[in-house]
Design a protein around this motif. Structure first.
Motif, PDB file in Angstrom:
ATOM      1  N   UNK A 167       8.503   3.407  -0.193  1.00 31.60           N
ATOM      2  CA  UNK A 167       7.322   2.826  -0.832  1.00 31.60           C
ATOM      3  C   UNK A 167       7.666   1.518  -1.544  1.00 31.60           C
ATOM      4  N   UNK A 221       6.340  -1.719   0.479  1.00 32.52           N
ATOM      5  CA  UNK A 221       5.171  -2.326  -0.139  1.00 32.52           C
ATOM      6  C   UNK A 221       5.492  -3.727  -0.644  1.00 32.52           C
ATOM      7  N   UNK A 222       6.653  -3.891  -1.246  1.00 34.35           N
ATOM      8  CA  UNK A 222       7.019  -5.204  -1.754  1.00 34.35           C
ATOM      9  C   UNK A 222       7.212  -6.228  -0.642  1.00 34.35           C
ATOM     10  N   UNK A 223       7.636  -5.752   0.519  1.00 39.12           N
ATOM     11  CA  UNK A 223       7.827  -6.673   1.643  1.00 39.12           C
ATOM     12  C   UNK A 223       6.496  -7.113   2.246  1.00 39.12           C
ATOM     13  N   UNK A 224       5.420  -6.446   1.874  1.00 40.23           N
ATOM     14  CA  UNK A 224       4.132  -6.812   2.473  1.00 40.23           C
ATOM     15  C   UNK A 224       4.042  -6.413   3.927  1.00 40.23           C
ATOM     16  N   UNK A 244      17.039  -4.857  -3.028  1.00 34.39           N
ATOM     17  CA  UNK A 244      16.246  -5.785  -3.829  1.00 34.39           C
ATOM     18  C   UNK A 244      15.254  -6.466  -2.899  1.00 34.39           C
ATOM     19  N   UNK A 263      -0.116  12.961   0.439  1.00 32.39           N
ATOM     20  CA  UNK A 263       0.614  12.591  -0.785  1.00 32.39           C
ATOM     21  C   UNK A 263       1.587  11.444  -0.495  1.00 32.39           C
ATOM     22  N   UNK A 267      -0.501   7.908   1.051  1.00 31.85           N
ATOM     23  CA  UNK A 267      -1.232   7.072   0.105  1.00 31.85           C
ATOM     24  C   UNK A 267      -0.314   6.238  -0.794  1.00 31.85           C
ATOM     25  N   UNK A 268       0.963   6.576  -0.800  1.00 29.69           N
ATOM     26  CA  UNK A 268       1.886   5.768  -1.602  1.00 29.69           C
ATOM     27  C   UNK A 268       2.345   4.525  -0.845  1.00 29.69           C
ATOM     28  N   UNK A 269       2.026   4.495   0.439  1.00 30.19           N
ATOM     29  CA  UNK A 269       2.388   3.326   1.233  1.00 30.19           C
ATOM     30  C   UNK A 269       1.164   2.434   1.405  1.00 30.19           C
ATOM     31  N   UNK A 270       1.376   1.156   1.302  1.00 33.27           N
ATOM     32  CA  UNK A 270       0.318   0.224   1.634  1.00 33.27           C
ATOM     33  C   UNK A 270       0.233   0.174   3.153  1.00 33.27           C
ATOM     34  N   UNK A 271      -0.832   0.749   3.721  1.00 31.09           N
ATOM     35  CA  UNK A 271      -0.889   0.722   5.183  1.00 31.09           C
ATOM     36  C   UNK A 271      -1.859  -0.320   5.716  1.00 31.09           C
ATOM     37  N   UNK A 272      -2.390  -1.195   4.834  1.00 34.07           N
ATOM     38  CA  UNK A 272      -3.380  -2.164   5.305  1.00 34.07           C
ATOM     39  C   UNK A 272      -3.054  -3.611   4.997  1.00 34.07           C
ATOM     40  N   UNK A 273      -1.936  -3.852   4.316  1.00 35.11           N
ATOM     41  CA  UNK A 273      -1.565  -5.236   4.018  1.00 35.11           C
ATOM     42  C   UNK A 273      -1.396  -5.983   5.342  1.00 35.11           C
ATOM     43  N   UNK A 288       2.351 -11.409  -0.852  1.00 37.90           N
ATOM     44  CA  UNK A 288       2.355 -10.979   0.541  1.00 37.90           C
ATOM     45  C   UNK A 288       0.978 -10.836   1.173  1.00 37.90           C
ATOM     46  N   UNK A 293      -3.529 -13.335   5.180  1.00 39.31           N
ATOM     47  CA  UNK A 293      -4.850 -12.782   5.486  1.00 39.31           C
ATOM     48  C   UNK A 293      -5.911 -13.307   4.515  1.00 39.31           C
ATOM     49  N   UNK A 300       3.520  -8.819  -4.702  1.00 36.86           N
ATOM     50  CA  UNK A 300       4.376  -8.386  -5.810  1.00 36.86           C
ATOM     51  C   UNK A 300       5.138  -9.613  -6.301  1.00 36.86           C
ATOM     52  N   UNK A 313       2.007   4.117  -7.096  1.00 35.95           N
ATOM     53  CA  UNK A 313       1.245   3.254  -6.192  1.00 35.95           C
ATOM     54  C   UNK A 313       0.277   4.103  -5.393  1.00 35.95           C
ATOM     55  N   UNK A 314      -0.881   3.586  -5.153  1.00 37.66           N
ATOM     56  CA  UNK A 314      -1.870   4.339  -4.403  1.00 37.66           C
ATOM     57  C   UNK A 314      -2.710   3.398  -3.538  1.00 37.66           C
ATOM     58  N   UNK A 315      -2.884   3.769  -2.275  1.00 37.38           N
ATOM     59  CA  UNK A 315      -3.730   3.000  -1.363  1.00 37.38           C
ATOM     60  C   UNK A 315      -4.896   3.877  -0.957  1.00 37.38           C
ATOM     61  N   UNK A 328      -4.855  -1.094  -3.378  1.00 36.62           N
ATOM     62  CA  UNK A 328      -3.462  -0.781  -3.048  1.00 36.62           C
ATOM     63  C   UNK A 328      -2.606  -1.312  -4.184  1.00 36.62           C
ATOM     64  N   UNK A 382      -9.247  -7.548   3.021  1.00 35.52           N
ATOM     65  CA  UNK A 382      -8.923  -6.469   3.949  1.00 35.52           C
ATOM     66  C   UNK A 382     -10.177  -5.814   4.520  1.00 35.52           C
TER      67      UNK A 382
END
Lengths: 984, 263
Positions: free
Chosen positions: A373, A377-380, A461, A633, A636-642, B15, B19, B58, B129-131, B158, B229
């Motif tokens: 996560x 997530x930080x990598x976008x 990092x 569970x 939802x902790x992953x950004x799946x739409x960035x 990031x 988009x 971020x 974190x929550x999406x 997100x 989005x």
């Protein structure tokens, strides 16, 4: 110089989030009930700043004054260790020296922007606890508060004076005298230096140096060990294997080449001018065509051993590492999505049953998920697909598979360093972290691994990698370099060694930017510090390249030059410390011949349990089993739409919570063309037959892709073999058998393998309480990942039921295949037939289902896999919010020949391959039925979507009576499915 | 009137820049991605643009706290540039991390000289974190340019640190009374309310269900959800069920910004 401490507490009335998490974890592990700790996050700041400066930093940078309060003092001052009421014991947790502390690094830069004289920053956690028994406190520290491999614990006030670390060391060239050693001494040397080289390999090295009439330097020996490691060279699967099974003997010169690569070669030859593979098994990731402008690349890696010791850091650097694979493919692909598949022991494993040196699986799972996560997530990069498998045999050796898909412009697919190019390293600095990662990951884990390989465990990092990514893609588009590769396992040693393999390279080790002083030349060379990449930059573009990096704040340094010498020459402050022949380095490893054998287990019929009648209880039980249960569970902790390309999300349906078969995304925002990402894996079938396990995994990955709308003529596969100790012929034999299936199925279904990776020796050894040496081997774990292409994403379908009155069909046949199924496991049944892939049927079925989807004939489509038809229907109903009325009579396949109640149980729960449940609107029924008939695809009308909120499944009973096997409200089904992993 | 130009501000760790630029271009604008270092070198640079957008991501890893380090860079070096931009009648939009930055830099709500910031965005009640997708409703009377004509939005969130907290109940009331709490988490059919909704309707525990805040002029706006989005029907989580429309709800936010300049 003063060492300051700033402690940051939740302000009155605000939640202490860390305290809640600690209390929950302590409760889960049975260490303490109702623990109510008090926590602070803190910073140590070293410098010449004034009290006012530090207060200003606390107020304006470090703490959020709206919701937090701070305590500021010099380390050791009583104000810092004045306990809150009721919690007198203070525990500090600090990263060990040299462990990556990203927040501290960012804080240092931010403080510099204030113009305040703070030189070094370190973060800490402070936890106030009630008085506890010493053993409880100890357990709490090591199992909940800190991880010994990366953190250390101080109970009571901090007393440290300085944060500095690393001191200059005096240069000393080290030779390793090995020319006169005997075999046993060579083996001993390999072990003590953590080279993990075999006796024959050590002897080959010895012979080489004897011919040179000198001893190797330490850095030469390390380079050979890295390059020849299982992790880097895949010597087992790429080596000679003498294999025998019930069909006779077979000799492989190179198993991978003769099975998996061979399949791809055959497919490409058959496709001729329609070949859509671009680069397979040669670069850091496989490359296939996507559209006129882009190719798509995919790579899946494992990061198992580090994740066993430090789940957060292991997963973190696992995802960080695999992202650099597409980025290091061709001239650099832009990552567009990630996938993550994990294997853990059940999270409810009783803590007292853990062998020594093993982290609790719940903690492993929480750490791994958090690691993926926080980095992904930080990598976008959206994490769009994954799976989790639970089995007690993953206890000491969890598996963490991370994958990244990237988009590569068509004209950037090839790379080649040129003589005279500069060797440039960019991104993170080199430190002592990750020393011996490549050789360590090739070894078996033991309960001592933690102490042995602390250096191999790292924290990532992400921000450094994100900056690196941005700058690489900009430099790529400006054409500023000739080649790029990631600096992963083996560090510079692997990266430079591989890039210069056909050329030659000279490296000045002192030029590499270091995190701190004191690294030896060997440590610089083999460090696996994260977030670094190596590029081959022509001298004429160096200025432009450097300027670009500077503009984005990324460090870029020349560490050498590619030269046409055929040698790898390493110098340190002008002295040659290593000089290796590239040919010996890459071609000198002795071929190992390994024995492999496979004996099929005796066929045993599967005996139904005496109480086999409660279909409802079985369905609820399987839905609530960990492997099938909802992973919301995690998801939802992953950004799946960035990145904005999401078309089919991992969770679908009326309440956005149903399990999608695959994810679909549009990687190019102004195009409707899409990618489907899915996977298949079923370790449970391996015990019955690894061949059919592999075949089933391939079928599952393909049908998941096809179910959402991918074109089966454009699905690329990846293999990731995670196996036990392959020096055992039986273990290697099961792997060979799986590889044979990969070949056969790939050719038959024209789904080429484009990349893969193996991780062997996944076993955990410990000494139990009785002093007995015990080993837990993982089950054969072959992950098949599929990358599908969707011609027009507007035609995609999802698995949730759409409208009452629509007709439900089962596509495919149900055979007498309960072996390895969830039904069998639930009832503890052994034997039976494992699901096989009926190739001609599969060849006809996938294109037919795809044609139906493209013609808009399907409203929903769901892959039938774990739990069979019953689970598929239940999932479609609970996702769509509508019931279903299903009648099992007439479902085709071997099941028809069975007698009751076996026939019905097979129809409900068998996991036969190449099956789908499809929902068709009444108007489309004729077109749909005709289409499948014409294509000779077995298909049977099984019922309708119901307006009610119940799932009912009926069948003819023995004496002509009808029997209702399942009659359950969808709310109950959903609850059973969601409950197990609905974590706080 | 020429095509409005949008400056999409990138920092290390941003990031959602690409988009977001795409969304502005779909709305008729012309977007450039500009690194924060360019702005620090040349604080006049934004003068050539009509809209300044801080996209999601971020920034600086969200290390220390979400958006904090970039916010401090703005406080230390770019406060004047931002003020000039605002006073020139131009628009500033912060999405997710951009909202965190606008709030923590004092651009959206100026600090109190004694007590400091009036509000913050902090850890979600869930602690992680929550999406997920959220129903949003706009406040009945507001002057926010970006939300003109919009009553409801369905957008994904997100984030880990999106819980809006005011320093005191008085400040919260004041902001509400001034019509600044322009976007609220809601229910599918619900009306904006100050009464805290339960999870997941209010996904993070924000006070008064606040999802977005405008400045006093209505020309500076920050929100946690991601309008970029949902500019296309295929991004709607239930488009395969026939829900959602073309274009997606979020595009209106970008169109409002572009149309403000006469297009």
């Amino acid at each position: 110089m003063t060492l300051w401490e700033v402690d940051i507490y939740a302000a009155a009335g605000q939640r202490d989030v860390m305290a809640d998490a600690i209390a929950a974890a302590a409760g889960d592990l049975g260490l303490a009930r109702q623990l109510a700790p008090h926590t602070a996050r803190g910073y140590l700041l070293e410098g010449d700043a004034t009290t006012a400066d530090i207060h200003r930093l606390a107020d304006e940078l470090l703490a959020d004054r709206v919701v937090e309060r701070t305590v500021v003092g010099r380390v050791g001052e009583p104000v810092l260790h004045t306990p809150p009421p009721g919690v007198p014991v203070c525990v500090h947790v600090l990263p060990k020296p040299g462990v990556m502390d990203p927040v501290a690094l960012s804080a240092e830069k931010a403080i510099a922007d204030f113009g305040i004289a703070v030189r070094t920053v370190r973060t800490l956690k402070k936890v106030w606890l009630p008085d506890l028994a010493p053993a409880t406190l100890q357990a709490l520290c090591s199992k909940v508060l800190a991880n010994d491999s990366v953190e250390h614990v101080v109970i009571g006030p901090l007393t440290l004076q300085r944060l500095d670390m690393g001191q200059a060391t005096r240069f000393q060239l080290i030779h390793i005298p090995l020319r006169d050693l005997d075999g046993a001494a060579l083996e001993e040397l390999s072990r003590t230096r953590q080279l993990y080289l075999s006796r024959i390999e050590m002897e080959t090295i010895q012979a080489y140096y004897r011919s040179l009439q000198r001893d190797p330097t330490d850095v030469e020996l390390e380079t050979l060990a890295q390059t020849w490691s299982e992790h880097c060279s895949h010597k087992t699967l790429g080596g000679r294997i003498a294999y025998r099974d019930e069909g006779g003997e077979r000799h492989f010169e190179n198993l991978l080449k003769e099975t998996i690569f061979a399949a791809t070669r055959t497919i490409r030859r058959e496709l001729a001018e329609h070949d859509w593979c671009v680069s397979v098994f040669e670069d850091n990731a496989g490359v296939v065509r996507f559209d006129e402008r882009y190719h798509v690349v995919f790579k899946v890696e494992t990061h198992n051993h580090p994740s066993a010791l430090e789940p957060y850091g292991g997963a973190n650097t696992g995802i960080g590492g695999v992202i650099r694979d597409p980025l290091g493919t061709g001239l650099g692909a832009r990552p567009v999505c990630n996938t993550d598949v994990f294997c853990f022991a059940p999270p409810d494993t009783p803590p007292e049953q853990l062998p020594p040196g093993v982290l609790h699986p719940r903690r492993v799972m929480q750490g791994v998920v958090a690691g993926v996560r926080d980095y992904g997530n930080r990598m976008g990069i959206p994490t769009v697909n994954g799976a989790i498998y639970f089995d007690p045999r993953y206890l000491g050796n969890p598996l963490v598979y991370c994958g990244t898909v990237g988009l590569l412009p068509c004209d950037k697919a090839r790379k080649a360093p040129q003589a005279g190019d500069l060797i440039v390293v960019i991104g993170g600095r080199t430190g002592r972290d990750g020393i011996h990662g490549a050789t360590f990951s090739s070894a078996e884990l033991t309960s001592d691994s933690e102490s042995l390989s602390g250096g191999a465990v790292q924290i990532g990092n992400a921000i450094t990698e994100k900056m690196l990514l941005d700058v690489v893609l900009a430099a790529r588009d400006q054409g500023l370099y000739h080649a790029i590769t990631d600096c992963g396992a083996g560090g510079f040693s692997s990266a430079v060694g591989e890039m210069g393999e056909h050329l030659g390279a000279e490296v000045t080790l002192e030029a590499a930017p270091l995190k701190y002083e004191g690294l030896t030349y060997t440590e610089i060379w083999i460090s696996e510090a994260q977030e670094r990449m190596v590029l081959s930059v022509p001298p004429e573009t160096w200025d432009a390249f450097r300027a670009l990096c500077e503009a984005e704040g990324v460090e870029a340094v020349i560490i050498g030059r590619f030269v046409p010498t055929g040698r790898l020459r390493l110098t340190y402050h002008g002295q040659t410390v290593g000089d290796l022949d590239m040919q010996f380095l890459h071609g000198g490893r002795p071929a190992v011949v390994r024995d492999a054998c496979y004996t099929p287990p005796p066929e045993t019929p599967l005996e139904l349990p005496r109480q086999s009648g409660d279909g409802g209880a079985d369905l609820l039980g399987i839905l609530g089993s960990l492997n099938v249960a909802s992973k919301e569970w995690v998801i939802r902790q992953y950004d799946h739409e960035v990145q904005g390309g999401s078309v089919v999300k991992p969770l679908v349906g009326a309440a956005n919570d149903g399990p999608s078969d695959a994810a679909v995304l549009r990687p190019v925002l102004d195009s409707l063309q899409g990618l489907a990402i899915a996977c298949g894996m079923n370790p449970c079938y391996g015990e019955l037959d690894p061949y059919h396990m592999a075949a089933s995994g391939i079928d599952e990955a393909i049908r998941n892709c096809v179910a959402v709308g991918a074109d089966p003529a454009r699905i690329a596969l990846l293999d990731n073999f995670c196996w036990g100790y392959t020096d055992r012929p039986e273990t290697l034999g099961s792997l060979v058998r799986a590889a044979l299936a990969c070949h056969d199925l790939a050719v038959a279904l024209r789904t080429p393998f484009i990349s893969g990776k193996d991780s062997l020796n996944n076993e955990f050894t410990y000494v139990d309480a009785a002093g007995q040496r015990r080993t837990i081997a993982i089950p054969p774990s072959l992950l098949i990942s599929a990358l599908g292409q969707v011609p027009d994403t507007r035609a995609c379908v999802t698995m949730d039921l759409k409208r009452p009155g629509n007709v439900l069909y089962q596509v495919g046949e149900t055979d007498n295949e309960l072996g390895g199924s969830h039904y069998a496991r639930r009832h503890g049944l052994r034997g039976g037939h494992v699901p096989q892939v009926h190739v001609p049927r599969a060849q006809r079925t996938f294109p037919a289902v795809h044609a139906a989807i493209r013609q808009g004939l399907l409203r929903s489509c769901h892959d039938m896999s774990e739990g069979g038809l019953a689970v598929a229907i239940a999932e479609m109903a609970l996702a769509g919010g509508f019931g279903a009325a299903v009648d099992l009579d007439g479902i085709p396949g071997q099941c028809t020949a069975l007698s009751e109640p076996l026939r019905t149980i097979v129809r409900l729960f068998a996991e036969s391959n190449t099956r789908f449940v499809c929902e068709v609107e009444p108007d489309h029924v004729p077109a749909w039925e005709t289409l499948l008939q014409q294509r000779e695809v077995p298909c049977h009308r099984i019922g309708t979507v119901a307006a009610s909120d119940r799932v009912t499944i009926e069948a003819q009973a023995e004496h002509g009576n009808r029997r209702r096997w399942i009659d359950l409200p969808i709310a109950q089904l959903k609850d059973a499915w969601q409950q197990p992993l609905k974590w706080r | 009137m020429p095509t409005p130009r949008i400056l999409i501000l990138r920092a290390p760790g941003t990031n959602c820049d690409r988009e977001t630029a795409f969304a502005f271009e779909q709305a008729g604008g012309q977007a450039d991605l500009v690194h924060i270092n360019r702005l620090l070198e040349d604080p006049q640079l934004p003068d050539r643009y009509q809209v300044l957008c801080l996209p999601g991501g971020f920034s600086y890893g969200d290390d220390v706290a979400a958006g904090r380090i970039l916010a401090n860079q703005i406080r230390h070096h770019l406060a004047e540039a931002f003020t000039r931009f605002k006073e020139a009648g131009k628009l500033i939009l912060g999405i997710c991390n951009g909202f965190q930055v606008l709030l923590k830099s004092g651009v959206l709500i100026p600090d109190d000289p004694v007590d400091g910031p009036s509000a913050t965005l902090t850890w979600n009640d869930s602690g992680r974190f929550e999406a997920r997708w959220s129903y949003l409703v706009t406040a009945p009377a507001h002057a926010c340019v970006f939300l003109a004509g919009i009553e409801r939005l369905y957008l994904p969130i997100a984030h880990a640190e999106g819980k809006f907290v005011a320093r005191s109940p008085d400040i919260l009331r004041q902001l509400g009374a001034q019509g600044r709490l322009v976007l609220r988490y809601g229910t599918p059919q619900g009306v904006p309310t100050d009464v805290p909704l339960s999870f997941p309707d209010n996904p993070n525990g924000s006070e008064a269900n606040v999802a977005g805040v405008a400045d006093a002029t209505g020309r500076v706006f920050g929100l946690m959800p991601h309008p970029e989005r949902h500019i296309h029907r295929l991004q709607h989580p239930r488009w395969t069920r026939g829900e959602g429309q073309e274009p997606g709800d979020g595009l209106a936010v970008f169109r409002n910004a572009v149309r403000y300049f006469g297009l």
